[in-house]
Write a protein that holds these residues in place. Sequence first.
Motif, short mmCIF file in Angstrom:
data_model
loop_
_atom_site.label_atom_id
_atom_site.label_comp_id
_atom_site.label_asym_id
_atom_site.label_seq_id
_atom_site.Cartn_x
_atom_site.Cartn_y
_atom_site.Cartn_z
N GLY A 115 -26.82 -74.21 88.85
CA GLY A 115 -27.21 -73.43 89.70
C GLY A 115 -27.16 -71.99 90.22
O GLY A 115 -27.07 -71.22 90.80
N LEU A 116 -25.94 -71.23 89.28
CA LEU A 116 -24.97 -70.31 89.59
C LEU A 116 -26.01 -69.57 88.65
O LEU A 116 -26.33 -69.28 87.69
CB LEU A 116 -23.36 -70.64 89.17
CG LEU A 116 -22.74 -70.84 89.57
CD1 LEU A 116 -21.50 -71.29 88.97
CD2 LEU A 116 -22.07 -70.86 91.25
N ASP A 117 -26.16 -68.04 89.41
CA ASP A 117 -27.08 -67.26 89.63
C ASP A 117 -25.32 -66.20 88.57
O ASP A 117 -24.60 -66.02 88.28
CB ASP A 117 -27.55 -65.91 90.39
CG ASP A 117 -27.99 -65.14 90.52
OD1 ASP A 117 -27.69 -63.53 89.56
OD2 ASP A 117 -29.26 -65.22 90.39
N VAL A 118 -26.60 -65.99 87.44
CA VAL A 118 -26.22 -64.93 86.18
C VAL A 118 -27.66 -63.63 85.73
O VAL A 118 -28.54 -64.38 85.04
CB VAL A 118 -25.98 -65.75 84.66
CG1 VAL A 118 -25.50 -65.00 83.66
CG2 VAL A 118 -24.25 -66.13 85.03
N GLY A 119 -27.52 -63.21 85.88
CA GLY A 119 -28.49 -61.64 85.98
C GLY A 119 -30.08 -61.98 86.11
O GLY A 119 -30.63 -61.79 86.17
N GLY A 120 -29.94 -62.61 87.57
CA GLY A 120 -30.92 -62.61 88.83
C GLY A 120 -31.86 -64.25 88.22
O GLY A 120 -33.06 -64.06 88.97
N ARG A 121 -30.80 -65.08 87.20
CA ARG A 121 -31.65 -66.67 87.56
C ARG A 121 -30.04 -67.13 87.47
O ARG A 121 -29.21 -66.74 87.18
CB ARG A 121 -31.94 -66.27 86.22
CG ARG A 121 -33.77 -66.14 86.14
CD ARG A 121 -33.84 -66.17 84.17
NE ARG A 121 -35.88 -65.25 84.52
CZ ARG A 121 -37.07 -65.54 84.07
NH1 ARG A 121 -36.58 -66.49 83.37
NH2 ARG A 121 -37.49 -64.52 83.85
N THR A 122 -30.75 -68.44 87.58
CA THR A 122 -30.14 -69.59 87.65
C THR A 122 -29.41 -70.23 85.61
O THR A 122 -30.21 -69.15 85.24
CB THR A 122 -30.31 -70.83 88.22
OG1 THR A 122 -31.16 -71.61 87.73
CG2 THR A 122 -30.39 -70.67 89.53
N MET A 123 -28.35 -70.08 85.82
CA MET A 123 -28.20 -70.98 83.82
C MET A 123 -29.39 -71.31 84.78
O MET A 123 -29.39 -72.08 82.44
CB MET A 123 -26.28 -71.39 84.22
CG MET A 123 -24.97 -69.72 84.30
SD MET A 123 -23.94 -70.46 83.70
CE MET A 123 -23.25 -71.50 85.42
N LEU A 124 -29.24 -72.93 84.43
CA LEU A 124 -29.88 -73.55 83.74
C LEU A 124 -31.30 -72.81 83.97
O LEU A 124 -31.74 -73.77 83.25
CB LEU A 124 -30.45 -75.09 85.22
CG LEU A 124 -31.16 -75.95 84.64
CD1 LEU A 124 -31.15 -76.77 83.61
CD2 LEU A 124 -31.54 -76.86 85.96
N GLU A 125 -32.13 -72.18 84.89
CA GLU A 125 -33.15 -71.47 84.13
C GLU A 125 -33.31 -70.43 82.55
O GLU A 125 -33.90 -70.97 82.27
CB GLU A 125 -33.64 -70.57 85.56
CG GLU A 125 -34.30 -71.27 87.08
CD GLU A 125 -34.50 -70.36 87.64
OE1 GLU A 125 -35.94 -70.78 88.95
OE2 GLU A 125 -33.58 -69.85 87.99
N ARG A 126 -31.74 -70.02 82.73
CA ARG A 126 -31.74 -69.65 81.86
C ARG A 126 -32.06 -69.96 80.15
O ARG A 126 -33.02 -70.03 79.23
CB ARG A 126 -30.84 -68.49 81.52
CG ARG A 126 -30.91 -67.60 82.80
CD ARG A 126 -29.49 -67.16 82.32
NE ARG A 126 -29.08 -66.05 82.07
CZ ARG A 126 -29.31 -64.44 81.43
NH1 ARG A 126 -29.52 -63.89 82.51
NH2 ARG A 126 -28.57 -64.27 80.72
#
Length: 194
Positions: free
Chosen positions: A24-35
Amino acid sequence: MDGYDAVVLAGGAARRLGGVDKPGLDVGGRTMLERVAEAVRDAALLVVVGPPRPRPAARYVREDPPGAGPLPALRTGLAEVGSPWFALLAADMPFLDGEAVAALRRAAAVGDGAVLVDAEGRPQWLAGLWRTAAVRAALADYSGRSLRGLLAPLDPAEVLRPEAARDCDTPEELARAREAGDSEPRGRLGPGGS
């Protein structure tokens, strides 16, 4: 190659990051899971082994007991797979992209699987594409505890994509990923992403 499903392991304890919700941590405006989910957007089915979340849209399942490790998580996720091939991915790879997944699919087509290789030449066992029947057969006879022990005998093709293979296990790795993610043009998910 036929279609594929994707199994993303997202239920680890993140001990080196202080036990935070790493996927759930944000990287560049999305969560790592979303990426990671975006990298496999063409999968027939996305299975996330971890706690349910509002995003991304996926079939969420939990290993028993939760947090039991990658092999029980793989068994649980694999039970949901209906396609002849499946991607097995970690939820902490913010620079995995569709091009890397396509490269895995091409490389796997001549055998039972393919894995990404990092900059040091190490196979990343949670960044691969596998023939479903081969992994199910290997699991049926496997009494070990490591993914490497299970998957290495399948003799996967190796795909050198160091950037896509980067994961975030430590605060330093997370800081570097966030710095790189913040410098991406909006709408991109990393090198080669869309």
